[in-house]
Design a protein around this motif. Structure first.
Motif, PDB file in Angstrom:
ATOM      1  N   ASP A 184       0.883  -1.072  -0.096  1.00 15.15           N
ATOM      2  CA  ASP A 184       0.001  -0.031  -0.202  1.00 15.15           C
ATOM      3  C   ASP A 184       0.725   1.405  -0.037  1.00 15.15           C
ATOM      4  O   ASP A 184       0.436   2.363  -0.437  1.00 15.15           O
ATOM      5  CB  ASP A 184      -0.940   0.029   1.274  1.00 15.15           C
ATOM      6  CG  ASP A 184      -2.203  -0.957   1.235  1.00 15.15           C
ATOM      7  OD1 ASP A 184      -2.136  -1.837   0.142  1.00 15.15           O
ATOM      8  OD2 ASP A 184      -2.829  -1.389   2.122  1.00 15.15           O
ATOM      9  N   GLU A 185       2.130   1.350   0.552  1.00 17.17           N
ATOM     10  CA  GLU A 185       2.887   2.358   0.541  1.00 17.17           C
ATOM     11  C   GLU A 185       3.246   3.000  -0.931  1.00 17.17           C
ATOM     12  O   GLU A 185       3.693   4.208  -1.064  1.00 17.17           O
ATOM     13  CB  GLU A 185       4.196   1.916   1.135  1.00 17.17           C
ATOM     14  CG  GLU A 185       4.909   1.064   0.343  1.00 17.17           C
ATOM     15  CD  GLU A 185       6.219   0.423   0.953  1.00 17.17           C
ATOM     16  OE1 GLU A 185       7.266   1.130   0.801  1.00 17.17           O
ATOM     17  OE2 GLU A 185       6.440  -0.501   1.493  1.00 17.17           O
ATOM     18  N   PHE A 186       2.800   2.119  -1.813  1.00 17.71           N
ATOM     19  CA  PHE A 186       3.426   2.622  -3.487  1.00 17.71           C
ATOM     20  C   PHE A 186       2.135   3.365  -3.868  1.00 17.71           C
ATOM     21  O   PHE A 186       2.036   3.701  -4.763  1.00 17.71           O
ATOM     22  CB  PHE A 186       3.693   1.503  -4.329  1.00 17.71           C
ATOM     23  CG  PHE A 186       4.813   0.675  -3.869  1.00 17.71           C
ATOM     24  CD1 PHE A 186       6.045   1.588  -3.473  1.00 17.71           C
ATOM     25  CD2 PHE A 186       4.783  -0.554  -3.605  1.00 17.71           C
ATOM     26  CE1 PHE A 186       7.394   0.954  -2.785  1.00 17.71           C
ATOM     27  CE2 PHE A 186       5.981  -1.326  -2.977  1.00 17.71           C
ATOM     28  CZ  PHE A 186       7.086  -0.609  -2.607  1.00 17.71           C
ATOM     29  N   ASN A 187       0.901   3.617  -3.196  1.00 15.58           N
ATOM     30  CA  ASN A 187      -0.208   4.277  -3.570  1.00 15.58           C
ATOM     31  C   ASN A 187       0.010   5.659  -4.028  1.00 15.58           C
ATOM     32  O   ASN A 187      -0.729   6.564  -4.505  1.00 15.58           O
ATOM     33  CB  ASN A 187      -1.524   4.197  -2.494  1.00 15.58           C
ATOM     34  CG  ASN A 187      -2.249   2.827  -2.782  1.00 15.58           C
ATOM     35  OD1 ASN A 187      -2.639   2.728  -3.767  1.00 15.58           O
ATOM     36  ND2 ASN A 187      -2.417   2.279  -1.635  1.00 15.58           N
ATOM     37  N   ASP A 188       1.220   6.044  -3.323  1.00 14.48           N
ATOM     38  CA  ASP A 188       1.831   7.791  -3.675  1.00 14.48           C
ATOM     39  C   ASP A 188       2.320   7.707  -5.092  1.00 14.48           C
ATOM     40  O   ASP A 188       2.559   8.744  -5.432  1.00 14.48           O
ATOM     41  CB  ASP A 188       2.961   7.994  -2.528  1.00 14.48           C
ATOM     42  CG  ASP A 188       4.103   7.191  -2.888  1.00 14.48           C
ATOM     43  OD1 ASP A 188       3.927   6.128  -2.987  1.00 14.48           O
ATOM     44  OD2 ASP A 188       5.227   7.906  -2.294  1.00 14.48           O
ATOM     45  N   ILE A 189       2.674   6.732  -5.694  1.00 15.48           N
ATOM     46  CA  ILE A 189       3.112   6.755  -7.130  1.00 15.48           C
ATOM     47  C   ILE A 189       2.170   5.872  -8.186  1.00 15.48           C
ATOM     48  O   ILE A 189       2.530   6.192  -9.295  1.00 15.48           O
ATOM     49  CB  ILE A 189       4.461   6.384  -7.157  1.00 15.48           C
ATOM     50  CG1 ILE A 189       4.935   4.917  -6.579  1.00 15.48           C
ATOM     51  CG2 ILE A 189       5.564   7.407  -6.459  1.00 15.48           C
ATOM     52  CD1 ILE A 189       6.277   4.422  -6.945  1.00 15.48           C
ATOM     53  N   CYS A 190       1.326   4.905  -7.712  1.00 15.21           N
ATOM     54  CA  CYS A 190       0.573   4.255  -8.591  1.00 15.21           C
ATOM     55  C   CYS A 190      -0.613   3.774  -7.767  1.00 15.21           C
ATOM     56  O   CYS A 190      -0.595   3.720  -6.647  1.00 15.21           O
ATOM     57  CB  CYS A 190       1.360   3.289  -9.141  1.00 15.21           C
ATOM     58  SG  CYS A 190       1.908   1.873  -8.050  1.00 15.21           S
ATOM     59  N   ARG A 191      -1.627   3.260  -8.611  1.00 16.04           N
ATOM     60  CA  ARG A 191      -2.641   2.459  -7.829  1.00 16.04           C
ATOM     61  C   ARG A 191      -2.101   1.112  -7.602  1.00 16.04           C
ATOM     62  O   ARG A 191      -1.748   0.320  -8.562  1.00 16.04           O
ATOM     63  CB  ARG A 191      -4.107   2.472  -8.742  1.00 16.04           C
ATOM     64  CG  ARG A 191      -5.120   1.891  -8.501  1.00 16.04           C
ATOM     65  CD  ARG A 191      -6.269   2.189  -9.131  1.00 16.04           C
ATOM     66  NE  ARG A 191      -6.708   1.020  -9.895  1.00 16.04           N
ATOM     67  CZ  ARG A 191      -6.881   0.796 -11.121  1.00 16.04           C
ATOM     68  NH1 ARG A 191      -7.159   1.850 -11.971  1.00 16.04           N
ATOM     69  NH2 ARG A 191      -7.227  -0.426 -11.808  1.00 16.04           N
TER      70      ARG A 191
END
Length: 135
Positions: free
Chosen positions: A101-108
């Motif tokens: 979920d930490e990658f929600n800042d750069i992608c879905r």
């Protein structure tokens, strides 16, 4: 163009692998797949893959739904891989739910359900049983 990225070992390629890759590709225009290196697979699963990373990459690369394949060297490099391939969507199996979920800042980030009643371990155990005359 929407780019989807996903990751996995993809050892003893089976219908569960195919289905998650097809469902991943359906979310975008391009599917990029990171195939776990032999070393990463050993660290994640504590066993050697049946097929080498080169063989697994070749198998996955030749699936119609896959546009590009690379070797994933480390789980800690996911952010760099997402950025390098300009992925709009990260897809993982739901056995990893919440882990990325930490990658929600750069992608879905999408977690797709696994195909019920199939796993690489189950396939390997079935084949081993057949080889031992237990089929």
């Amino acid at each position: 163009m929407t780019t989807v990225i996903t990751f996995g070992t993809f050892d003893v390629l089976h219908v569960g692998h195919l289905r998650i890759l097809q469902r991943s590709r359906a979310l975008g225009d391009r599917l990029v797949v990171g195939v776990s290196s032999d070393a990463l697979n050993m660290s994640k699963k504590n066993r050697q893959a049946v097929f080498s990373q080169d063989e697994r990459c070749e198998l996955v690369a030749n699936l119609r739904c896959v546009d590009e394949v690379f070797v994933e060297e480390s789980l800690e490099l996911k952010r760099q891989y997402i950025e390098k391939y300009a992925a709009d969507i990260l897809v993982m199996g739901d056995d990893w739910a919440g882990r990325f979920d930490e990658f929600n800042d750069i992608c879905r980030v999408e977690y797709l359900p696994r195909t019920p009643s199939i796993s690489t371990t189950a396939v390997i155990e079935h084949i081993s049983g057949m080889a031992g005359g237990n089929a």
